[in-house]
Design a protein around this motif. Structure first.
Motif, PDB file in Angstrom:
ATOM      1  N   ASP A  26     -17.357   8.410  28.279  1.00  0.00           N
ATOM      2  CA  ASP A  26     -17.192   7.714  29.564  1.00  0.00           C
ATOM      3  C   ASP A  26     -16.147   8.475  30.383  1.00  0.00           C
ATOM      4  N   TYR A  65     -16.969   5.560  23.174  1.00  0.00           N
ATOM      5  CA  TYR A  65     -17.264   4.347  22.413  1.00  0.00           C
ATOM      6  C   TYR A  65     -18.699   4.433  21.910  1.00  0.00           C
ATOM      7  N   ALA A  82     -13.656   6.077  32.449  1.00  0.00           N
ATOM      8  CA  ALA A  82     -12.643   5.394  31.630  1.00  0.00           C
ATOM      9  C   ALA A  82     -11.871   6.381  30.752  1.00  0.00           C
ATOM     10  N   ARG A 108     -16.635  -3.597  33.657  1.00  0.00           N
ATOM     11  CA  ARG A 108     -16.080  -4.738  32.920  1.00  0.00           C
ATOM     12  C   ARG A 108     -16.912  -6.014  33.083  1.00  0.00           C
ATOM     13  N   LYS A 155     -14.016  -1.037  26.256  1.00  0.00           N
ATOM     14  CA  LYS A 155     -13.395   0.202  26.747  1.00  0.00           C
ATOM     15  C   LYS A 155     -14.139   0.850  27.917  1.00  0.00           C
ATOM     16  N   SER A 160     -17.397  -2.885  23.354  1.00  0.00           N
ATOM     17  CA  SER A 160     -16.262  -2.048  22.958  1.00  0.00           C
ATOM     18  C   SER A 160     -14.983  -2.451  23.694  1.00  0.00           C
ATOM     19  N   CYS A 190     -16.173   1.722  31.553  1.00  0.00           N
ATOM     20  CA  CYS A 190     -15.714   1.743  32.940  1.00  0.00           C
ATOM     21  C   CYS A 190     -16.223   0.546  33.737  1.00  0.00           C
ATOM     22  N   THR A 222     -12.686   7.861  27.938  1.00  0.00           N
ATOM     23  CA  THR A 222     -12.686   7.436  26.539  1.00  0.00           C
ATOM     24  C   THR A 222     -14.100   7.568  25.970  1.00  0.00           C
TER      25      THR A 222
END
Lengths: 95, 306
Positions: free
Chosen positions: A7, A14, A10, A35, A31, A29, A33, A12
């Motif tokens: 991602d 996952y 974000a 929500r 985590k 997750s 981008c 990160t």
């Protein structure tokens, strides 16, 4: 099968199961981008650009949010696609 | 006799991008019955506890969202008077041309918020209705969330002050509660034509013709709990709740159906009377007004519309 999502927004990584949408993987997750969103292809909040990887669109996306041309470029709603490989994605920005 | 000239919002038509999944959701999760299909493939549904031919229509379309809502008025004479009054208010009125089986003449117009509103007086009774003699609470065991009626809707659009004036001055509704911005402009209003706390609500929003949610009435707080269990079991995308509104005092859950239109299941709520004083919410307390237990707003609730 579980794939790895990179991602870029974000910054990160996952996991995503092959039977779940990319949106559900983000929410699960905690985590991703994105929500929140309608998870029905209607609201357009989970619009992303997929830059690498294979995926399958399993639900219709509202054309108010993703045009046919955009879809050809890998711009999709995360709630309407499932991963078929590791994926690299970023939140779609209009600018 | 209804308190105003309108009896209820009796019909809503929504656009869905995933027709089959949405129909299955309304049928199996919400518990509505499929009444049939129009010749152009729209699907008609109703709750087990409604008498009219159908109350919800789903239309397969490239975009999800709101087509129109129709209010049932007390009689034909009132319908004609309201047509005249609507035109005098400044909205050109047409006769709806799309098929709605069982429905009589429907007048329609576009509100300043961009939404199509319709009025009708006649509708046929459905084949499956609640019992009329020595009635049980239901005929067939209700399914899923056991939705009892299409209850109300919340629309987002521009110039809701004018929309409010139309619903009050022409349709004879009243607004039990409202919320203004600090500079005194309408931010939100809840309107009713009877004793329900609201039939329709509006929030001021730049984009016209958008819908925040449509709501189905559930029997009580236990039914809200049952609905929450179904949300968990069937991985329904929940927005907010179970919780209580301070506004209208109803108990609630918000979630999305498979085409992304937001649905509320709503129970309780106070009885509204037109002679009761109006209640006001200041915008700094609107989070508590909407979600009384949480006392805060949720970005998804504010930002997502179809």
């Amino acid at each position: 099968m579980v794939y790895e999502i990179t991602d870029l927004t974000a910054e990160t990584k996952y996991p995503a199961k092959e039977e779940e949408s990319l949106f559900r993987a983000m929410i699960r997750s905690g985590k991703g981008c994105i929500r929140y969103g309608c998870e029905g292809g209607g609201c357009g909040v989970c619009k992303i650009r997929i830059t690498e990887g294979e995926y399958e669109r399993f639900k219709n996306m509202s054309r108010a949010h993703v045009s046919e041309d955009e879809e050809k470029e890998g711009i999709v709603l995360a709630c309407c696609v499932k991963p078929k490989s590791d994926i690299t994605l970023a939140k779609f920005k209009t600018t | 006799m209804a308190i105003s000239k309108t009896i209820r919002p009796g019909l809503i038509q929504l656009r869905v991008v995933n027709l089959e999944e949405s129909v299955a959701f309304y049928r199996d999760i919400l518990g509505l019955d499929v009444v049939g299909q129009t010749s152009d493939g729209r699907v008609m549904l109703k709750t087990y506890d409604e008498f009219d031919h159908h109350s919800v229509v789903l239309r397969h379309a490239p975009e999800s969202g709101f087509d129109y809502v129709a209010f049932k008025v007390v009689d034909d004479k009132t319908l004609e008077e309201l047509k005249e009054a609507t035109e005098a208010f400044g909205y050109p009125v047409d006769v709806a041309s799309d098929e709605q089986p069982g429905y009589g003449k429907r007048y329609g117009f576009t509100l300043c918020t961009g939404h199509r509103i319709e009025l009708y007086a006649e509708v046929a009774q459905a084949e499956k209705i609640p019992m009329l003699v020595n009635p049980d609470p239901w005929v067939e065991m209700p399914r899923g969330m056991k939705a009892q009626r299409f209850d109300h809707l919340l629309l987002y659009g521009p110039n809701i002050a004018e929309a409010e004036r139309y619903f009050k001055e022409v349709l004879g509704m009243f607004a039990p509660e409202f919320c203004n911005t600090p500079d005194g402009k309408r931010f939100a209003v809840w309107l009713t034509g009877g004793n329900k706390a609201h039939d329709i609500a509006f929030v001021e929003y730049e984009r016209p013709n958008t819908i925040h949610h449509h709501a189905f009435y559930l029997e009580d707080w236990n039914a809200i709990g049952n609905a929450a269990d179904l949300i968990g079991k069937y991985r329904v995308k929940r927005d907010v709740g179970p919780t209580r509104h301070a506004i209208t005092r109803g108990q609630t859950i918000y979630f999305w159906e498979p085409s992304g239109n937001r649905i509320e299941t709503y129970a309780g709520g106070y009885a509204a009377y037109p002679d009761n004083p109006q209640r006001e919410w200041t915008i700094d307390e609107i989070g508590r007004g909407l979600f009384y237990y949480e006392g805060e707003l949720f970005p998804s609730f504010l930002e997502i519309v179809t």
